[in-house]
Each structure stands twice: as structure tokens, then as C-alpha cells.
Design a protein around this motif. Structure first.
Motif, PDB file in Angstrom:
ATOM      1  N   TRP A  70      -1.403  49.874   7.381  1.00 53.34           N
ATOM      2  CA  TRP A  70      -0.858  51.090   8.007  1.00 53.34           C
ATOM      3  C   TRP A  70       0.250  51.704   7.169  1.00 53.34           C
ATOM      4  N   SER A  74       0.215  55.317   5.544  1.00 56.37           N
ATOM      5  CA  SER A  74       1.269  56.281   5.864  1.00 56.37           C
ATOM      6  C   SER A  74       1.890  56.864   4.605  1.00 56.37           C
ATOM      7  N   GLY A  77      -0.663  59.171   3.078  1.00 56.75           N
ATOM      8  CA  GLY A  77      -0.826  60.370   3.890  1.00 56.75           C
ATOM      9  C   GLY A  77       0.333  61.331   3.756  1.00 56.75           C
ATOM     10  N   ILE A  78       1.556  60.794   3.807  1.00 60.05           N
ATOM     11  CA  ILE A  78       2.733  61.658   3.678  1.00 60.05           C
ATOM     12  C   ILE A  78       2.829  62.233   2.277  1.00 60.05           C
ATOM     13  N   THR A 136      -2.301  60.770   9.611  1.00 61.64           N
ATOM     14  CA  THR A 136      -1.003  61.080   9.024  1.00 61.64           C
ATOM     15  C   THR A 136      -1.104  62.213   8.020  1.00 61.64           C
ATOM     16  N   THR A 140       0.670  65.826   8.471  1.00 58.58           N
ATOM     17  CA  THR A 140       1.641  66.288   7.478  1.00 58.58           C
ATOM     18  C   THR A 140       1.287  67.677   6.961  1.00 58.58           C
ATOM     19  N   ILE A 178       4.535  64.285  11.770  1.00 59.89           N
ATOM     20  CA  ILE A 178       4.172  63.151  10.912  1.00 59.89           C
ATOM     21  C   ILE A 178       4.205  61.850  11.701  1.00 59.89           C
ATOM     22  N   LEU A 179       5.236  61.653  12.510  1.00 62.75           N
ATOM     23  CA  LEU A 179       5.340  60.425  13.298  1.00 62.75           C
ATOM     24  C   LEU A 179       4.239  60.343  14.348  1.00 62.75           C
ATOM     25  N   GLY A 181       1.228  61.552  13.939  1.00 66.15           N
ATOM     26  CA  GLY A 181       0.058  61.135  13.171  1.00 66.15           C
ATOM     27  C   GLY A 181       0.100  59.666  12.816  1.00 66.15           C
ATOM     28  N   MET A 182       1.289  59.152  12.501  1.00 65.70           N
ATOM     29  CA  MET A 182       1.417  57.733  12.177  1.00 65.70           C
ATOM     30  C   MET A 182       1.113  56.853  13.376  1.00 65.70           C
ATOM     31  N   SER A 185      -2.534  56.606  13.506  1.00 63.08           N
ATOM     32  CA  SER A 185      -2.997  55.776  12.398  1.00 63.08           C
ATOM     33  C   SER A 185      -2.844  54.296  12.706  1.00 63.08           C
ATOM     34  N   GLU A 243      10.413  56.357  16.881  1.00 57.09           N
ATOM     35  CA  GLU A 243      10.277  57.820  16.821  1.00 57.09           C
ATOM     36  C   GLU A 243      11.410  58.501  17.582  1.00 57.09           C
TER      37      GLU A 243
END
Length: 254
Positions: A70, A74, A77-78, A136, A140, A178-179, A181-182, A185, A243
Motif C-alpha cells: 500500500w 501510495s 500514485g501521488i 490514489t 491525486t 489524496i487521503l 484515495g489512499m 487503496s 486523516e
């Protein structure tokens, strides 16, 4: 406050009703206990395996696979999402390739990963990273597309470099999406960890559950399934707490 308490209470009540229904179906033998053990037997088997077996080590191995895969997804992805969101040239260059790979189911890549990495943990990490990167990455890219014209004007007025703009303005602005999406994920990473452990026979809950199924031990099999649910729930809650802490500044500004 009352609404939050009711939401929590209603969720607990619904879960209790599901367990009671499960217990009733098992006790009345609507489904044979050989295939559907009662919740009490599944919980008893889970307690026994944790206390006497090597289940604790297998849980840690699955958590390791899930977390490392993960984190890798991440970061990718970012990083790729930021590059696409900031640079129009990167979007035009990488866009067709990403659109080609995005619809591919991660499970279909297991044979390819096995051919490249063999039945190893690197194979598991590679497939997890591929399958978990998309929520993610897309979050983003979507967040950067929402950058207001004013923020871009601020960058020009302050003559900020690209890296400074990303670090000081763009990433903080995009952090809620973003968070989110994480968090999605993380669920994908858990699912692929189980699948990868089954295929590679590596130490973990996935391989352990497969052994229980082959031995026709339905009580421990369901105990493992329950354990996966607990892991998914707790990991999501932990990430939600992180988060909230990270986005405390945004909550205060509302």
C-alpha cells in the motif's frame, strides 16, 4: 452528538442482528454445520488458533504485505498523479499508457508477475502496488484539476518554483482527496495480499485460510474470514484518525 451516537448504535445493532441470524441458521441446520459453523464455534476456533498456533505470526505477515504494498502504491500514485496534474506535457505523454493499464484487473497480472518474480514476496508486492495505485493516482489527478486560477496566479506572482508550489500549495490543497484515495487503496491492498499469499504459498492469512479449506475445517475457515473483516475495519479506522489529524487545519477553517 446525538446523531453520531445513533449512527454508532444502529451499526452495532445491525451487526448483532446479522450474528444472531447466522447463529439461527446454523443451529436450525438450514445449512449443514459442516459448511456453516455457528459464530460461537468460529470465535472459539479463532481464540484457540491465536493462543496455541502460529496465527499471530501469519497476521503480522499479512499486515506487512498489505502495508508495504500500500505504501509503495501510495508513493507511486501521488508521484505520478502530481506529475500529470502539474505538467500538461506529462499528461499527454503518460495519459494513453495509463488508460491502457487502468482497466486491467490486478488479478490478471499474477501470471505475469509470477513469470517475472517467481513465487516470491516481490511478486505479491508488485501486484499489490499495481492494483492499489489507481484510487490514489486518480484522486491525486482529480484534486490537481480543481486547483483554482487564484492559486496559479499566486504561484506566478510569488515566482515560485514547481517544487515549492507543489510542496507549499498544491499538495496541501489536494490532501483531502489524496487521503480519500489512499483509504480505498488500503482495501484493495488487503484483498490482493490475500490472493497473493494463496498463489505464492507464502506465510500469511491467505495461505492459512486455504489450508483450512483443504482440510475441511469450516470453523477455522470462517474464523479467518472474520479476522480479515476485523483487519480491514481497524486499518480503515486508523487511517481515518490519521486523516483527521492531518486535515485538522481544514476542519478548523470550516
Amino acid at each position: 452528538m446525538i446523531a453520531r451516537i445513533w449512527k454508532t448504535t444502529s451499526g452495532i445493532i445491525f451487526l448483532a442482528l446479522l450474528i444472531l441470524g447466522w447463529q439461527y441458521v446454523s443451529d436450525s441446520k438450514i445449512v449443514s454445520p459442516v459448511y456453516l459453523p455457528s459464530p460461537s464455534k468460529a470465535f472459539s476456533a479463532l481464540t484457540t488458533e491465536v493462543m496455541q498456533g502460529d496465527l499471530s505470526m501469519r497476521i503480522l505477515r499479512t499486515l506487512e504485505h498489505m502495508t508495504f504494498g500500500w505504501l509503495l502504491a501510495s508513493l507511486l500514485g501521488i508521484g505520478i498523479g502530481t506529475l500529470i496534474g502539474i505538467s500538461r506535457q506529462a499528461r499527454e505523454f503518460l495519459g494513453p499508457t495509463l488508460e491502457f493499464f487502468r482497466p486491467l484487473p490486478a488479478s490478471a497480472l499474477f501470471p505475469v508477475a509470477i513469470a517475472i518474480f517467481g513465487l516470491s514476496e516481490n511478486m505479491v508486492y508488485a501486484v499489490i502496488a499495481f492494483g492499489a495505485v489507481w484510487p490514489t493516482l486518480l484522486a491525486t489527478v482529480g484534486a490537481y484539476e480543481q486547483l483554482s486560477v487564484r492559486l496559479l496566479e499566486v504561484r506566478q506572482l510569488l515566482r515560485m518554483s514547481t517544487l515549492d508550489f507543489i510542496r507549499k500549495i498544491a499538495l496541501p490543497f489536494a490532501s483531502p482527496e489524496i487521503l480519500a484515495g489512499m483509504r480505498l487503496s488500503l482495501t484493495v491492498a488487503l484483498i490482493l495480499s490475500v490472493t497473493g499469499e494463496i498463489l505464492s504459498s507464502s506465510e500469511g492469512l491467505g495461505h492459512w485460510i486455504m489450508l483450512q479449506a483443504r482440510s475441511f475445517r469450516s470453523d477455522t475457515l470462517f474464523a479467518g474470514v472474520m479476522l480479515f473483516g476485523v483487519i480491514g475495519y481497524l486499518s480503515s479506522k486508523v487511517l481515518t484518525l490519521v486523516e483527521r489529524r492531518v486535515l485538522k487545519w481544514k476542519l478548523k477553517s470550516r
